[in-house]
Scaffold this motif. Structure first.
Motif, mmCIF file in Angstrom:
data_model
loop_
_atom_site.group_PDB
_atom_site.id
_atom_site.type_symbol
_atom_site.label_atom_id
_atom_site.label_comp_id
_atom_site.label_asym_id
_atom_site.label_seq_id
_atom_site.Cartn_x
_atom_site.Cartn_y
_atom_site.Cartn_z
ATOM 1 N N ARG A 1 0.789 -1.231 0.000
ATOM 2 C CA ARG A 1 0.000 0.000 0.000
ATOM 3 C C ARG A 1 0.816 1.273 0.000
ATOM 4 O O ARG A 1 0.296 2.345 -0.317
ATOM 5 N N LEU A 2 2.089 1.178 0.395
ATOM 6 C CA LEU A 2 2.891 2.374 0.609
ATOM 7 C C LEU A 2 4.182 2.378 -0.186
ATOM 8 O O LEU A 2 4.780 1.335 -0.442
ATOM 9 N N LEU A 3 4.617 3.578 -0.514
ATOM 10 C CA LEU A 3 5.932 3.825 -1.085
ATOM 11 C C LEU A 3 6.603 4.843 -0.167
ATOM 12 O O LEU A 3 6.040 5.912 0.079
ATOM 13 N N LEU A 4 7.762 4.503 0.351
ATOM 14 C CA LEU A 4 8.539 5.439 1.158
ATOM 15 C C LEU A 4 9.705 5.911 0.304
ATOM 16 O O LEU A 4 10.460 5.086 -0.227
ATOM 17 N N ARG A 5 9.836 7.217 0.161
ATOM 18 C CA ARG A 5 10.865 7.797 -0.695
ATOM 19 C C ARG A 5 11.274 9.151 -0.148
ATOM 20 O O ARG A 5 10.642 9.700 0.754
ATOM 21 N N ALA A 6 12.324 9.710 -0.734
ATOM 22 C CA ALA A 6 12.751 11.063 -0.363
ATOM 23 C C ALA A 6 11.681 12.071 -0.778
ATOM 24 O O ALA A 6 10.948 11.861 -1.751
ATOM 25 N N PHE A 7 11.604 13.146 -0.030
ATOM 26 C CA PHE A 7 10.696 14.239 -0.384
ATOM 27 C C PHE A 7 11.208 14.976 -1.612
ATOM 28 O O PHE A 7 12.415 15.090 -1.823
ATOM 29 N N ILE A 8 10.279 15.475 -2.415
ATOM 30 C CA ILE A 8 10.588 16.337 -3.551
ATOM 31 C C ILE A 8 9.737 17.602 -3.423
ATOM 32 O O ILE A 8 8.730 17.609 -2.711
ATOM 33 N N TRP B 1 11.859 9.895 5.110
ATOM 34 C CA TRP B 1 10.987 9.385 4.058
ATOM 35 C C TRP B 1 9.636 10.089 4.029
ATOM 36 O O TRP B 1 9.022 10.311 5.069
ATOM 37 N N ALA B 2 9.163 10.347 2.814
ATOM 38 C CA ALA B 2 7.766 10.710 2.594
ATOM 39 C C ALA B 2 7.002 9.395 2.535
ATOM 40 O O ALA B 2 7.404 8.463 1.834
ATOM 41 N N VAL B 3 5.916 9.304 3.288
ATOM 42 C CA VAL B 3 5.073 8.109 3.268
ATOM 43 C C VAL B 3 3.984 8.357 2.226
ATOM 44 O O VAL B 3 3.052 9.131 2.457
ATOM 45 N N VAL B 4 4.134 7.730 1.067
ATOM 46 C CA VAL B 4 3.220 7.945 -0.052
ATOM 47 C C VAL B 4 2.197 6.813 -0.089
ATOM 48 O O VAL B 4 2.577 5.633 -0.146
ATOM 49 N N LEU B 5 0.926 7.178 -0.040
ATOM 50 C CA LEU B 5 -0.148 6.202 -0.178
ATOM 51 C C LEU B 5 -0.345 5.958 -1.669
ATOM 52 O O LEU B 5 -0.708 6.872 -2.415
ATOM 53 N N LYS B 6 -0.055 4.752 -2.119
ATOM 54 C CA LYS B 6 -0.108 4.439 -3.550
ATOM 55 C C LYS B 6 -1.486 4.727 -4.142
ATOM 56 O O LYS B 6 -1.588 5.174 -5.289
ATOM 57 N N GLU B 7 -2.528 4.483 -3.378
ATOM 58 C CA GLU B 7 -3.903 4.655 -3.849
ATOM 59 C C GLU B 7 -4.188 6.074 -4.347
ATOM 60 O O GLU B 7 -4.911 6.275 -5.310
ATOM 61 N N ILE B 8 -3.589 7.073 -3.675
ATOM 62 C CA ILE B 8 -3.831 8.471 -4.073
ATOM 63 C C ILE B 8 -2.575 9.125 -4.656
ATOM 64 O O ILE B 8 -2.613 10.277 -5.079
ATOM 65 N N GLU B 9 -1.460 8.405 -4.621
ATOM 66 C CA GLU B 9 -0.193 8.857 -5.199
ATOM 67 C C GLU B 9 0.296 10.183 -4.630
ATOM 68 O O GLU B 9 0.818 11.029 -5.356
ATOM 69 N N GLU B 10 0.134 10.344 -3.306
ATOM 70 C CA GLU B 10 0.699 11.528 -2.653
ATOM 71 C C GLU B 10 1.059 11.199 -1.213
ATOM 72 O O GLU B 10 0.516 10.269 -0.625
ATOM 73 N N PRO B 11 2.007 11.964 -0.652
ATOM 74 C CA PRO B 11 2.421 11.724 0.723
ATOM 75 C C PRO B 11 1.295 12.004 1.730
ATOM 76 O O PRO B 11 0.542 12.969 1.568
ATOM 77 N N ILE B 12 1.232 11.137 2.741
ATOM 78 C CA ILE B 12 0.262 11.311 3.832
ATOM 79 C C ILE B 12 0.966 11.451 5.176
ATOM 80 O O ILE B 12 0.319 11.562 6.210
ATOM 81 N N TRP C 1 -5.791 9.496 8.015
ATOM 82 C CA TRP C 1 -5.384 8.109 7.755
ATOM 83 C C TRP C 1 -5.066 7.328 9.028
ATOM 84 O O TRP C 1 -4.564 6.208 8.956
ATOM 85 N N TRP C 2 -5.380 7.884 10.186
ATOM 86 C CA TRP C 2 -5.132 7.170 11.439
ATOM 87 C C TRP C 2 -6.029 5.938 11.528
ATOM 88 O O TRP C 2 -7.138 5.911 11.003
ATOM 89 N N GLY C 3 -5.539 4.935 12.240
ATOM 90 C CA GLY C 3 -6.332 3.750 12.531
ATOM 91 C C GLY C 3 -6.491 2.778 11.373
ATOM 92 O O GLY C 3 -7.305 1.859 11.442
ATOM 93 N N GLN C 4 -5.699 2.942 10.317
ATOM 94 C CA GLN C 4 -5.819 2.066 9.153
ATOM 95 C C GLN C 4 -4.562 1.219 8.920
ATOM 96 O O GLN C 4 -4.430 0.566 7.891
ATOM 97 N N GLY C 5 -3.630 1.269 9.873
ATOM 98 C CA GLY C 5 -2.427 0.450 9.790
ATOM 99 C C GLY C 5 -1.300 1.020 8.956
ATOM 100 O O GLY C 5 -0.247 0.401 8.823
ATOM 101 N N TYR C 6 -1.477 2.209 8.398
ATOM 102 C CA TYR C 6 -0.439 2.785 7.535
ATOM 103 C C TYR C 6 0.836 3.111 8.310
ATOM 104 O O TYR C 6 1.945 2.875 7.825
ATOM 105 N N CYS C 7 0.678 3.667 9.490
ATOM 106 C CA CYS C 7 1.857 4.058 10.273
ATOM 107 C C CYS C 7 2.642 2.817 10.712
ATOM 108 O O CYS C 7 3.869 2.796 10.630
ATOM 109 N N THR C 8 1.939 1.794 11.141
ATOM 110 C CA THR C 8 2.586 0.541 11.528
ATOM 111 C C THR C 8 3.325 -0.060 10.335
ATOM 112 O O THR C 8 4.461 -0.530 10.458
ATOM 113 N N GLU C 9 2.695 -0.029 9.180
ATOM 114 C CA GLU C 9 3.302 -0.558 7.951
ATOM 115 C C GLU C 9 4.563 0.219 7.591
ATOM 116 O O GLU C 9 5.606 -0.373 7.273
#
Length: 187
Positions: A14-21, A72-83, A108-116
């Protein structure tokens, strides 16, 4: 010995972690830095405008030249932007340990993204960089942050009394949770 590689791209389903741009500034402001709920327990004030996000990202871009920089920017692939973001906020080369901080937009709290995201970072810091220990700290009132830390295998080690100065000027206790290489290896 540590093998620094800088802010390497990390990925899960679900996630892409990358450098900020620089193009991330709008999402950063909209999704977390401009949200009072998200910044409630953080040491920096809620951003008032997108220009603040742009300025911060420019600083990070310059710092990315250092291979010891992990942010890292935590990018949610579904919306293609950092959250949100995850970063090494303190690094002790001699002791081969570090402290990680994280922030995720309240939507996006409570959906497991931070743990992931934190799990991806731990796998990288132990498996690729070679840290012996990784810790996180949080204000004692920030129960959700502790839940994330415990879910990735960290253990509560203690409380630093009155070690955190809130935005309103009051001091609160800080909880330290950590995981060692040995604990990570058996997970």
């Amino acid at each position: 010995m540590l093998y620094h590689q800088g802010t390497t791209v990390l990925e899960s389903q679900r996630l892409l972690l990358r450098a900020f741009i620089r193009d991330d500034a709008e999402a950063m402001f909209k999704n977390w830095a401009g949200d009072d709920n998200t910044t409630k327990f953080l040491i920096w004030d809620t951003y008032k405008n997108q220009d603040q996000a742009e300025k911060m990202i420019r600083q990070w871009e310059a710092a990315y030249l250092d291979e010891n920089m992990y942010h890292w920017a935590v990018v949610l692939k579904e919306i293609e932007e950092p959250i949100g973001s995850v970063s090494v906020v303190r690094n002790n080369e001699t002791m081969e340990n570090c402290e990680v901080g994280f922030c995720l937009g309240s939507h996006w709290w409570g959906q497991g993204y931070c743990t992931e995201a934190l799990g991806l970072v731990l796998d990288f810091l132990f498996g690729q960089v070679g840290f012996q220990r990784v810790e996180c700290r949080h204000a004692v009132e920030n129960i959700a942050s502790e839940k994330v830390q415990l879910k990735v295998g960290m253990v509560r080690e203690g409380i630093l009394r009155q070690a955190y100065k809130n935005k309103d000027g009051h001091f609160s206790d800080v909880v330290i949770n950590a995981i060692t290489r040995g604990e990570w290896e058996v997970m």
